[in-house]
Design a protein around this motif. Structure first.
Motif, PDB file in Angstrom:
ATOM      1  N   ALA A  91      28.166  38.790  70.712  1.00 32.87           N
ATOM      2  CA  ALA A  91      29.583  38.495  70.460  1.00 32.87           C
ATOM      3  C   ALA A  91      30.120  37.509  71.493  1.00 32.87           C
ATOM      4  CB  ALA A  91      30.394  39.788  70.485  1.00 32.87           C
ATOM      5  N   ALA A 126      28.907  34.220  70.347  1.00 34.47           N
ATOM      6  CA  ALA A 126      29.623  33.830  69.131  1.00 34.47           C
ATOM      7  C   ALA A 126      31.022  33.329  69.475  1.00 34.47           C
ATOM      8  CB  ALA A 126      29.694  35.008  68.168  1.00 34.47           C
ATOM      9  N   GLN A 132      30.889  29.874  70.720  1.00 34.80           N
ATOM     10  CA  GLN A 132      30.522  28.807  69.778  1.00 34.80           C
ATOM     11  C   GLN A 132      31.565  28.573  68.700  1.00 34.80           C
ATOM     12  OE1 GLN A 132      26.459  29.354  68.389  1.00 34.80           O
ATOM     13  NE2 GLN A 132      25.902  30.085  70.402  1.00 34.80           N
ATOM     14  N   ASN A 133      32.266  29.622  68.282  1.00 36.35           N
ATOM     15  CA  ASN A 133      33.350  29.424  67.312  1.00 36.35           C
ATOM     16  C   ASN A 133      34.306  30.612  67.360  1.00 36.35           C
ATOM     17  OD1 ASN A 133      35.016  29.055  64.996  1.00 36.35           O
ATOM     18  ND2 ASN A 133      33.495  27.619  64.253  1.00 36.35           N
ATOM     19  N   GLU A 156      37.296  31.164  66.107  1.00 36.91           N
ATOM     20  CA  GLU A 156      37.959  31.631  64.906  1.00 36.91           C
ATOM     21  C   GLU A 156      37.021  32.467  64.043  1.00 36.91           C
ATOM     22  OE1 GLU A 156      40.445  28.724  62.873  1.00 36.91           O
ATOM     23  OE2 GLU A 156      39.931  29.722  60.992  1.00 36.91           O
ATOM     24  N   ALA A 157      35.781  31.996  63.875  1.00 39.03           N
ATOM     25  CA  ALA A 157      34.822  32.752  63.073  1.00 39.03           C
ATOM     26  C   ALA A 157      34.541  34.099  63.734  1.00 39.03           C
ATOM     27  CB  ALA A 157      33.536  31.953  62.905  1.00 39.03           C
ATOM     28  N   ALA A 158      34.426  34.110  65.060  1.00 37.50           N
ATOM     29  CA  ALA A 158      34.174  35.371  65.754  1.00 37.50           C
ATOM     30  C   ALA A 158      35.304  36.358  65.472  1.00 37.50           C
ATOM     31  CB  ALA A 158      34.032  35.124  67.256  1.00 37.50           C
ATOM     32  N   ARG A 159      36.546  35.866  65.516  1.00 37.42           N
ATOM     33  CA  ARG A 159      37.686  36.749  65.240  1.00 37.42           C
ATOM     34  C   ARG A 159      37.640  37.259  63.802  1.00 37.42           C
ATOM     35  NH1 ARG A 159      43.166  34.062  66.350  1.00 37.42           N
ATOM     36  NH2 ARG A 159      43.945  36.175  66.043  1.00 37.42           N
ATOM     37  N   LEU A 160      37.270  36.376  62.863  1.00 39.61           N
ATOM     38  CA  LEU A 160      37.243  36.771  61.447  1.00 39.61           C
ATOM     39  C   LEU A 160      36.270  37.920  61.202  1.00 39.61           C
ATOM     40  CD1 LEU A 160      37.320  33.462  59.369  1.00 39.61           C
ATOM     41  CD2 LEU A 160      38.980  35.322  59.324  1.00 39.61           C
ATOM     42  N   TYR A 161      35.196  38.006  61.996  1.00 38.35           N
ATOM     43  CA  TYR A 161      34.222  39.061  61.783  1.00 38.35           C
ATOM     44  C   TYR A 161      34.411  40.218  62.755  1.00 38.35           C
ATOM     45  CZ  TYR A 161      32.660  36.203  58.155  1.00 38.35           C
ATOM     46  OH  TYR A 161      32.677  35.493  56.994  1.00 38.35           O
ATOM     47  N   GLY A 162      35.613  40.307  63.352  1.00 41.36           N
ATOM     48  CA  GLY A 162      35.981  41.523  64.065  1.00 41.36           C
ATOM     49  C   GLY A 162      35.835  41.474  65.573  1.00 41.36           C
ATOM     50  N   VAL A 163      35.462  40.316  66.152  1.00 44.09           N
ATOM     51  CA  VAL A 163      35.326  40.233  67.604  1.00 44.09           C
ATOM     52  C   VAL A 163      36.730  40.182  68.219  1.00 44.09           C
ATOM     53  CG1 VAL A 163      34.523  38.814  69.520  1.00 44.09           C
ATOM     54  CG2 VAL A 163      33.098  39.088  67.491  1.00 44.09           C
ATOM     55  N   ASN A 164      36.978  41.121  69.137  1.00 44.98           N
ATOM     56  CA  ASN A 164      38.243  41.128  69.854  1.00 44.98           C
ATOM     57  C   ASN A 164      38.115  40.197  71.062  1.00 44.98           C
ATOM     58  OD1 ASN A 164      40.307  41.725  71.674  1.00 44.98           O
ATOM     59  ND2 ASN A 164      40.472  43.830  70.942  1.00 44.98           N
ATOM     60  N   ASP A 175      40.445  42.017  63.296  1.00 43.99           N
ATOM     61  CA  ASP A 175      39.338  42.985  63.376  1.00 43.99           C
ATOM     62  C   ASP A 175      39.584  44.176  62.439  1.00 43.99           C
ATOM     63  OD1 ASP A 175      41.454  43.419  65.102  1.00 43.99           O
ATOM     64  OD2 ASP A 175      40.266  44.424  66.641  1.00 43.99           O
ATOM     65  N   CYS A 194      39.222  42.990  58.826  1.00 45.85           N
ATOM     66  CA  CYS A 194      37.793  42.839  58.534  1.00 45.85           C
ATOM     67  C   CYS A 194      37.176  44.208  58.244  1.00 45.85           C
ATOM     68  CB  CYS A 194      37.111  42.170  59.735  1.00 45.85           C
ATOM     69  SG  CYS A 194      35.351  41.979  59.594  1.00 45.85           S
ATOM     70  N   PHE A 204      27.927  29.813  63.854  1.00 45.46           N
ATOM     71  CA  PHE A 204      27.637  29.775  65.282  1.00 45.46           C
ATOM     72  C   PHE A 204      26.399  28.890  65.416  1.00 45.46           C
ATOM     73  CE2 PHE A 204      29.354  34.063  64.267  1.00 45.46           C
ATOM     74  CZ  PHE A 204      30.632  33.821  64.752  1.00 45.46           C
ATOM     75  N   MET A 235      25.975  38.752  63.051  1.00 45.78           N
ATOM     76  CA  MET A 235      27.359  38.710  63.539  1.00 45.78           C
ATOM     77  C   MET A 235      28.339  39.128  62.448  1.00 45.78           C
ATOM     78  SD  MET A 235      27.989  38.359  66.632  1.00 45.78           S
ATOM     79  CE  MET A 235      29.778  38.227  66.476  1.00 45.78           C
ATOM     80  N   TYR A 279      29.163  42.851  62.658  1.00 44.27           N
ATOM     81  CA  TYR A 279      29.482  43.171  64.060  1.00 44.27           C
ATOM     82  C   TYR A 279      30.211  44.509  64.200  1.00 44.27           C
ATOM     83  CZ  TYR A 279      31.814  42.814  68.597  1.00 44.27           C
ATOM     84  OH  TYR A 279      32.290  43.056  69.849  1.00 44.27           O
ATOM     85  N   LEU A 280      31.145  44.796  63.288  1.00 45.01           N
ATOM     86  CA  LEU A 280      31.939  46.032  63.425  1.00 45.01           C
ATOM     87  C   LEU A 280      31.088  47.260  63.087  1.00 45.01           C
ATOM     88  CD1 LEU A 280      35.365  44.807  62.058  1.00 45.01           C
ATOM     89  CD2 LEU A 280      34.780  45.366  64.411  1.00 45.01           C
TER      90      LEU A 280
END
Lengths: 291, 234
Positions: A171, A174, A177-178, A180-188, B71, B74, B88, B99, B102-103
């Motif tokens: 994470a 991720a 590297q991006n 916005e995409a990281a946030r979209l998939y749940g990365v805080n 989050d 998602c 990425f 990724m 991830y959750l």
């Protein structure tokens, strides 16, 4: 040139370089992942060095043990620093500039606290094995240098494994590297930034202890260390762990060789001439920003 | 399944969405059409929680999404494949896919999800250890869709999935998306390829200047010469 001396200074260079690499890798990560140029990074290295110095002189604790204790302690301290000082900066329009100014202030405050507590005198980490060496033929490897080198190698490898093999490490990469995409998939992002910052600061502590096994240090030493950090990160590529490690080795070897064969005043001149050359011709470093 | 009611979004003084309302039923495949700057991406980003609305309400199975971060959204199963793919690039294909899971809930079943994605897109399996940034545009789009599937979507939102792709890759993307919908995936698709999109969707919304200009069954929109001329540029 005497070949023995060449090899001897190559060995010293590699050891020194690995230590710079450990100090630099966290600096590189905070820069790459969080867009924070952490000017007080090296002061946390000094904090580690003074911590080890105090435990050694008062209780005879080995610096390696101190590094194992200081790493989790600094991790917690750094989480608090992140929440109180760094996190509010996310609202700033220019994160990079704001973070530089803020952490420059923090560096000055911490440096003066170091003077208050430990005085301005130079210190040296002198464990019981300080004057012993491992002698192979005509070459000798001083124990403290070997241990500083090993400590740094373990530090960098652990960080690398964390980034490559764990979900949180993935994470972190991720988010860098991006975002916005990281946030979209749940990365805080706040949580990931806090972990990145705390890892960087705690590895800086271990790096400071390693460096203190090689050289003497005083409260303002972090200024010179910081310039080496910039050099390592710029040669290695921002956020690139392997690149940073290799850059540390390259710079260590160049410094080691020029220390052995050139008058002292040339050493920094060459190192920072190299920095200029990189900034002009390869601003993304030898190994690029992504890796 | 998803209801949007009077949604208004502003970036500073500029209004990006004004009074948008729409409804998406389970198993539907809905098209979101309109020119550049009409507000399509802003609408998807607001549903995803990247942008907070000024007014209005988004309800997911009756529950309001107000104030929830990306989050949480998602984890509810509302998954976006962003415009321009946003992979990425230095990570491998498989790391990109992982990724998506991830959750915690998605992570638990990530091995099964991986098999499921590879069965839909077999050539990704061959490239699993390659850096995502080194793939062709069409392959990258597949990775982006695969990453979204790893999150176990209940509503899949695709933003311009065929943008910049060769006609062949674009047809492949449309085939995969309509195939997923036939298997029961509720889908919103934003696209500039009006004919193609209208032919695979059941209902369409056309946006203009941040608002919904018109909506109706895709087949009807495709037949109406007046609409074709003034809104769809056909």
């Amino acid at each position: 040139m005497d070949p023995v001396l060449v090899i001897q200074s190559l060995i010293s260079g590699v050891m020194m370089g690995m230590v710079y690499a450990l100090l630099g890798v966290g600096f590189s990560l905070t820069w790459g992942v969080m867009h924070v140029i952490h000017i007080s990074h090296a002061v946390f290295g000094l904090l580690g060095a003074y911590f080890a110095y105090t435990l050694l002189t008062l209780y005879g604790v080995d610096p390696v043990v101190s590094a194992m204790v200081s790493t989790p302690l600094l991790f917690i301290v750094a989480c608090a620093v992140y929440q109180v000082l760094i996190r509010p900066l996310t609202k700033a329009r220019e994160m990079v500039v704001a973070s530089m100014i803020l952490t420059f202030g923090l560096a000055i405050i911490l440096e003066n606290l170091l003077v208050l507590v430990w005085k301005a005198d130079p210190r040296l980490l002198t464990p019981s094995y300080a004057s012993e060496s491992w002698i192979i033929g005509p070459f000798y490897l001083q124990y403290p240098h070997l241990i500083g080198f090993a400590l740094s190698l373990v530090g960098i490898s652990s960080l690398y494994v964390f980034l490559k093999k764990t979900t949180t490490g993935m994470a972190v990469r991720a988010a860098w590297q991006n975002q916005e995409a990281a946030r979209l998939y749940g990365v805080n992002l706040f949580r990931i930034s806090m972990i990145t910052f705390a890892l960087a600061v705690s590895t800086a502590g271990a790096g400071g202890i390693s460096l203190a096994l090689l050289y003497s240090f005083e409260p303002h030493s972090h200024n010179l260390w910081l310039i080496y950090l910039f050099l390592v990160v710029i040669v290695g590529g921002v956020g690139n762990v392997i690149g940073t490690a290799l850059a540390g080795l390259i710079i260590g070897v160049i410094t080691g060789l020029s220390m052995a064969f050139l008058p002292y005043q040339w050493v920094n001149l060459i190192t920072f001439g190299l920095l200029m050359v990189f900034l002009i011709f390869r601003p993304h470093g030898l190994f690029g920003e992504v890796g | 399944m998803l209801e949007i009611d009077g949604l208004t979004v502003a970036y500073g003084k500029m209004t990006a969405l004004r009074d948008v309302s729409m409804a998406i039923r389970a198993d539907d495949m809905v098209a979101l059409l309109g020119g550049n700057g009409a507000g399509k991406s802003t609408l998807l980003n607001t549903i995803s929680g990247l942008v907070q609305p000024e007014k209005g309400e988004i309800r997911w199975q009756g529950q309001s999404l107000r104030g929830l971060g990306p989050d949480i959204i998602c984890s509810l199963g509302i998954i976006q494949v962003p415009e321009g793919r946003k992979l990425f690039p230095a990570m491998t294909v498989e790391e990109n896919l992982l990724m998506g899971a991830y959750l915690p809930a998605a992570r638990k079943v990530r091995r099964q999800s991986l098999d499921w994605v590879y069965s839909h897109m077999p050539h990704l399996a061959q490239r699993r250890r390659q850096r995502a940034g080194s793939l062709s545009g069409g392959e990258q789009q597949m990775v982006a869709i695969g990453r979204a599937l790893m999150a176990r979507p209940r509503l899949l939102m695709l933003d311009e999935p065929s943008l910049g792709l060769s006609p062949r890759a674009s047809a492949e993307v449309f085939a995969i998306v309509s195939n997923l919908n036939r298997e029961g995936m509720t889908t919103i698709i934003v696209s500039q390829e009006v004919q193609e999109t209208l032919s695979i969707t059941s209902y369409a919304y056309v946006m203009e200047n941040g608002g919904i200009a018109l909506h109706g069954p895709s087949a009807a929109l495709r037949e109406d010469p007046e609409i074709k001329k003034s809104y769809l540029g056909l």
